[in-house]
Design a protein around this motif. Structure first.
Motif, PDB file in Angstrom:
ATOM      1  N   PHE A  18       0.855  -1.197   0.000  1.00  0.00           N
ATOM      2  CA  PHE A  18       0.000   0.000   0.000  1.00  0.00           C
ATOM      3  C   PHE A  18       0.886   1.241   0.000  1.00  0.00           C
ATOM      4  O   PHE A  18       2.066   1.209   0.361  1.00  0.00           O
ATOM      5  CB  PHE A  18      -0.923   0.010   1.226  1.00  0.00           C
ATOM      6  N   ASP A  19       0.306   2.358  -0.440  1.00  0.00           N
ATOM      7  CA  ASP A  19       1.034   3.629  -0.508  1.00  0.00           C
ATOM      8  C   ASP A  19       0.716   4.551   0.655  1.00  0.00           C
ATOM      9  O   ASP A  19       1.539   5.375   1.052  1.00  0.00           O
ATOM     10  CB  ASP A  19       0.691   4.366  -1.818  1.00  0.00           C
ATOM     11  N   VAL A  20      -0.502   4.426   1.189  1.00  0.00           N
ATOM     12  CA  VAL A  20      -0.946   5.296   2.286  1.00  0.00           C
ATOM     13  C   VAL A  20      -1.718   4.455   3.299  1.00  0.00           C
ATOM     14  O   VAL A  20      -2.549   3.627   2.910  1.00  0.00           O
ATOM     15  CB  VAL A  20      -1.861   6.431   1.777  1.00  0.00           C
ATOM     16  N   ALA A  21      -1.442   4.687   4.578  1.00  0.00           N
ATOM     17  CA  ALA A  21      -2.195   4.015   5.643  1.00  0.00           C
ATOM     18  C   ALA A  21      -2.985   5.058   6.418  1.00  0.00           C
ATOM     19  O   ALA A  21      -2.456   6.110   6.784  1.00  0.00           O
ATOM     20  CB  ALA A  21      -1.254   3.270   6.576  1.00  0.00           C
ATOM     21  N   ILE A  22      -4.260   4.750   6.639  1.00  0.00           N
ATOM     22  CA  ILE A  22      -5.155   5.632   7.394  1.00  0.00           C
ATOM     23  C   ILE A  22      -5.729   4.820   8.548  1.00  0.00           C
ATOM     24  O   ILE A  22      -5.972   3.620   8.410  1.00  0.00           O
ATOM     25  CB  ILE A  22      -6.292   6.155   6.492  1.00  0.00           C
ATOM     26  N   ALA A  23      -5.927   5.461   9.694  1.00  0.00           N
ATOM     27  CA  ALA A  23      -6.462   4.742  10.853  1.00  0.00           C
ATOM     28  C   ALA A  23      -7.418   5.621  11.643  1.00  0.00           C
ATOM     29  O   ALA A  23      -7.261   6.848  11.690  1.00  0.00           O
ATOM     30  CB  ALA A  23      -5.324   4.282  11.767  1.00  0.00           C
ATOM     31  N   THR A  24      -8.404   4.996  12.252  1.00  0.00           N
ATOM     32  CA  THR A  24      -9.252   5.721  13.194  1.00  0.00           C
ATOM     33  C   THR A  24      -8.456   5.857  14.499  1.00  0.00           C
ATOM     34  O   THR A  24      -7.607   5.013  14.806  1.00  0.00           O
ATOM     35  CB  THR A  24     -10.564   4.972  13.458  1.00  0.00           C
ATOM     36  N   PRO A  25      -8.681   6.924  15.273  1.00  0.00           N
ATOM     37  CA  PRO A  25      -7.908   7.142  16.508  1.00  0.00           C
ATOM     38  C   PRO A  25      -7.934   5.963  17.480  1.00  0.00           C
ATOM     39  O   PRO A  25      -6.926   5.673  18.130  1.00  0.00           O
ATOM     40  CB  PRO A  25      -8.582   8.379  17.110  1.00  0.00           C
ATOM     41  N   ASP A  26      -9.064   5.257  17.569  1.00  0.00           N
ATOM     42  CA  ASP A  26      -9.158   4.133  18.505  1.00  0.00           C
ATOM     43  C   ASP A  26      -8.309   2.936  18.086  1.00  0.00           C
ATOM     44  O   ASP A  26      -8.097   2.017  18.872  1.00  0.00           O
ATOM     45  CB  ASP A  26     -10.624   3.693  18.650  1.00  0.00           C
ATOM     46  N   MET A  27      -7.799   2.947  16.858  1.00  0.00           N
ATOM     47  CA  MET A  27      -6.964   1.854  16.365  1.00  0.00           C
ATOM     48  C   MET A  27      -5.471   2.113  16.572  1.00  0.00           C
ATOM     49  O   MET A  27      -4.654   1.220  16.379  1.00  0.00           O
ATOM     50  CB  MET A  27      -7.216   1.637  14.868  1.00  0.00           C
ATOM     51  N   MET A  28      -5.116   3.316  16.983  1.00  0.00           N
ATOM     52  CA  MET A  28      -3.702   3.675  17.035  1.00  0.00           C
ATOM     53  C   MET A  28      -2.913   2.921  18.103  1.00  0.00           C
ATOM     54  O   MET A  28      -1.699   2.746  17.968  1.00  0.00           O
ATOM     55  CB  MET A  28      -3.545   5.187  17.222  1.00  0.00           C
ATOM     56  N   GLY A  29      -3.583   2.466  19.156  1.00  0.00           N
ATOM     57  CA  GLY A  29      -2.888   1.660  20.156  1.00  0.00           C
ATOM     58  C   GLY A  29      -2.348   0.385  19.531  1.00  0.00           C
ATOM     59  O   GLY A  29      -1.227  -0.056  19.816  1.00  0.00           O
ATOM     60  N   MET A  30      -3.138  -0.176  18.619  1.00  0.00           N
ATOM     61  CA  MET A  30      -2.747  -1.397  17.920  1.00  0.00           C
ATOM     62  C   MET A  30      -1.761  -1.092  16.787  1.00  0.00           C
ATOM     63  O   MET A  30      -0.738  -1.761  16.627  1.00  0.00           O
ATOM     64  CB  MET A  30      -4.006  -2.062  17.351  1.00  0.00           C
ATOM     65  N   VAL A  31      -2.052  -0.048  16.028  1.00  0.00           N
ATOM     66  CA  VAL A  31      -1.206   0.315  14.896  1.00  0.00           C
ATOM     67  C   VAL A  31       0.170   0.785  15.374  1.00  0.00           C
ATOM     68  O   VAL A  31       1.174   0.627  14.670  1.00  0.00           O
ATOM     69  CB  VAL A  31      -1.882   1.412  14.044  1.00  0.00           C
ATOM     70  N   GLY A  32       0.216   1.326  16.581  1.00  0.00           N
ATOM     71  CA  GLY A  32       1.477   1.812  17.135  1.00  0.00           C
ATOM     72  C   GLY A  32       2.561   0.738  17.184  1.00  0.00           C
ATOM     73  O   GLY A  32       3.757   1.049  17.155  1.00  0.00           O
ATOM     74  N   ARG A  33       2.148  -0.524  17.249  1.00  0.00           N
ATOM     75  CA  ARG A  33       3.118  -1.614  17.275  1.00  0.00           C
ATOM     76  C   ARG A  33       3.910  -1.703  15.973  1.00  0.00           C
ATOM     77  O   ARG A  33       4.969  -2.326  15.921  1.00  0.00           O
ATOM     78  CB  ARG A  33       2.399  -2.954  17.485  1.00  0.00           C
ATOM     79  N   LEU A  34       3.376  -1.085  14.937  1.00  0.00           N
ATOM     80  CA  LEU A  34       4.021  -1.143  13.620  1.00  0.00           C
ATOM     81  C   LEU A  34       4.967   0.024  13.373  1.00  0.00           C
ATOM     82  O   LEU A  34       5.485   0.177  12.275  1.00  0.00           O
ATOM     83  CB  LEU A  34       2.940  -1.159  12.525  1.00  0.00           C
ATOM     84  N   GLY A  35       5.184   0.826  14.399  1.00  0.00           N
ATOM     85  CA  GLY A  35       6.001   2.029  14.238  1.00  0.00           C
ATOM     86  C   GLY A  35       7.362   1.788  13.622  1.00  0.00           C
ATOM     87  O   GLY A  35       7.805   2.530  12.743  1.00  0.00           O
ATOM     88  N   ARG A  36       8.042   0.732  14.068  1.00  0.00           N
ATOM     89  CA  ARG A  36       9.395   0.462  13.558  1.00  0.00           C
ATOM     90  C   ARG A  36       9.383   0.014  12.097  1.00  0.00           C
ATOM     91  O   ARG A  36      10.380   0.154  11.394  1.00  0.00           O
ATOM     92  CB  ARG A  36      10.066  -0.615  14.415  1.00  0.00           C
ATOM     93  N   ILE A  37       8.250  -0.524  11.669  1.00  0.00           N
ATOM     94  CA  ILE A  37       8.142  -0.978  10.275  1.00  0.00           C
ATOM     95  C   ILE A  37       7.648   0.149   9.374  1.00  0.00           C
ATOM     96  O   ILE A  37       8.242   0.424   8.322  1.00  0.00           O
ATOM     97  CB  ILE A  37       7.174  -2.180  10.165  1.00  0.00           C
ATOM     98  N   LEU A  38       6.583   0.817   9.785  1.00  0.00           N
ATOM     99  CA  LEU A  38       5.974   1.844   8.936  1.00  0.00           C
ATOM    100  C   LEU A  38       6.652   3.203   9.038  1.00  0.00           C
ATOM    101  O   LEU A  38       6.730   3.934   8.041  1.00  0.00           O
ATOM    102  CB  LEU A  38       4.492   1.991   9.291  1.00  0.00           C
ATOM    103  N   GLY A  39       7.155   3.536  10.223  1.00  0.00           N
ATOM    104  CA  GLY A  39       7.758   4.850  10.445  1.00  0.00           C
ATOM    105  C   GLY A  39       8.865   5.199   9.474  1.00  0.00           C
ATOM    106  O   GLY A  39       8.800   6.238   8.786  1.00  0.00           O
ATOM    107  N   PRO A  40       9.912   4.374   9.356  1.00  0.00           N
ATOM    108  CA  PRO A  40      11.030   4.691   8.455  1.00  0.00           C
ATOM    109  C   PRO A  40      10.624   4.792   6.986  1.00  0.00           C
ATOM    110  O   PRO A  40      11.328   5.409   6.193  1.00  0.00           O
ATOM    111  CB  PRO A  40      11.988   3.509   8.680  1.00  0.00           C
ATOM    112  N   ARG A  41       9.504   4.188   6.640  1.00  0.00           N
ATOM    113  CA  ARG A  41       9.039   4.205   5.245  1.00  0.00           C
ATOM    114  C   ARG A  41       8.028   5.316   4.989  1.00  0.00           C
ATOM    115  O   ARG A  41       7.488   5.420   3.889  1.00  0.00           O
ATOM    116  CB  ARG A  41       8.417   2.842   4.899  1.00  0.00           C
ATOM    117  N   GLY A  42       7.757   6.114   6.003  1.00  0.00           N
ATOM    118  CA  GLY A  42       6.803   7.206   5.845  1.00  0.00           C
ATOM    119  C   GLY A  42       5.369   6.755   5.696  1.00  0.00           C
ATOM    120  O   GLY A  42       4.540   7.470   5.131  1.00  0.00           O
ATOM    121  N   LEU A  43       5.050   5.561   6.220  1.00  0.00           N
ATOM    122  CA  LEU A  43       3.708   4.995   6.058  1.00  0.00           C
ATOM    123  C   LEU A  43       2.869   5.029   7.336  1.00  0.00           C
ATOM    124  O   LEU A  43       1.725   4.612   7.322  1.00  0.00           O
ATOM    125  CB  LEU A  43       3.822   3.534   5.581  1.00  0.00           C
TER     126      LEU A  43
END
Length: 232
Positions: free
Chosen positions: A112-137
């Motif tokens: 995917f090129d862009v990831a969007i999340a609802t605020p209540d999902m960010m606790g779960m999505v936060g686990r992906l920080g090391r994967i998505l963060g460096p890629r700007g996703l």
């Protein structure tokens, strides 16, 4: 120093490096110098009078270009229930919650090129920080990708929303279309981006804010733009 090919050097002869061209003239020149066999992206580099080392001089956000970028972007939405349904109806390519998080974590999937999340999902999505963060996703409230208005966010990305962020050198790099676009559309996209950057000027930024604007195609040389005429 990198060595440029004959086509690049021939194109470079068409540009007066000491001149800042009118926006339409600069972009027409960029189109004329694009010689690649594919539809090159037209890119802009905006030098800002900010010091990115200071948090109060960061420039980051997103803007919807009126004519898009010419690229179809694949959207992943992290959402559940009604919000997941809204995302699907708005045209999201992938929608999920725990299943998508697991797919990225365990399989390394990044289709995917862009990831969007609802605020209540960010606790779960936060686990992906090391994967998505460096890629700007990584979804971010500053770019409008963490929101409960999922349908609007998806539609904006599909319509040509781009993200911008000042780099360590104080420069914003962004795509504003393809060389196949009419010059008028490229000018309007450029104007929209510059006006947005002016709107989000940090209060802590002193002196001249926009110091220079250069446009180029993927494989072509840069052309300076008279930025005072972009918003005129």
């Amino acid at each position: 120093m990198p060595k440029h090919g004959k086509k690049f050097m021939d194109a470079l002869k068409k540009v007066d490096r000491t001149v800042a061209y009118d926006p339409a003239e600069a972009l027409a020149l960029v189109k004329d110098m694009a010689t690649a066999k594919f539809d090159e992206t037209v890119e802009v580099a905006v030098k800002l009078g900010v010091d990115p080392r200071h948090a109060d001089q960061q420039v980051r956000g997103a803007v919807v270009l009126p004519h898009g970028t010419g690229k179809t972007r694949t959207v992943l939405v992290f959402a559940k229930g009604e919000k997941a349904k809204e995302a699907e109806e708005a045209g999201a390519d992938f929608v999920g919650a725990e299943d998508m998080v697991a797919k990225i974590q365990q399989e390394g999937w990044l289709g995917f090129d862009v990831a969007i999340a609802t605020p209540d999902m960010m606790g779960m999505v936060g686990r992906l920080g090391r994967i998505l963060g460096p890629r700007g996703l990584m979804p971010n409230p500053k770019t409008g990708t963490v929101t409960f208005d999922i349908a609007q966010a998806v539609r904006e990305v599909k319509a040509g929303k781009i993200e911008y962020r000042v780099d360590k050198a104080g420069i914003i790099h962004a795509p504003i279309g393809k060389v196949s676009f009419d010059t008028t559309k490229l000018v309007e996209n450029l104007r929209t981006l510059i006006e947005q950057l002016i709107r989000v000027k940090p209060a802590a930024a002193k002196g001249q804010y926009i110091k220079g604007v250069t446009v180029c195609s993927t494989m072509g040389p840069g052309v300076k733009v008279n930025y005072t005429k972009i918003t005129a």
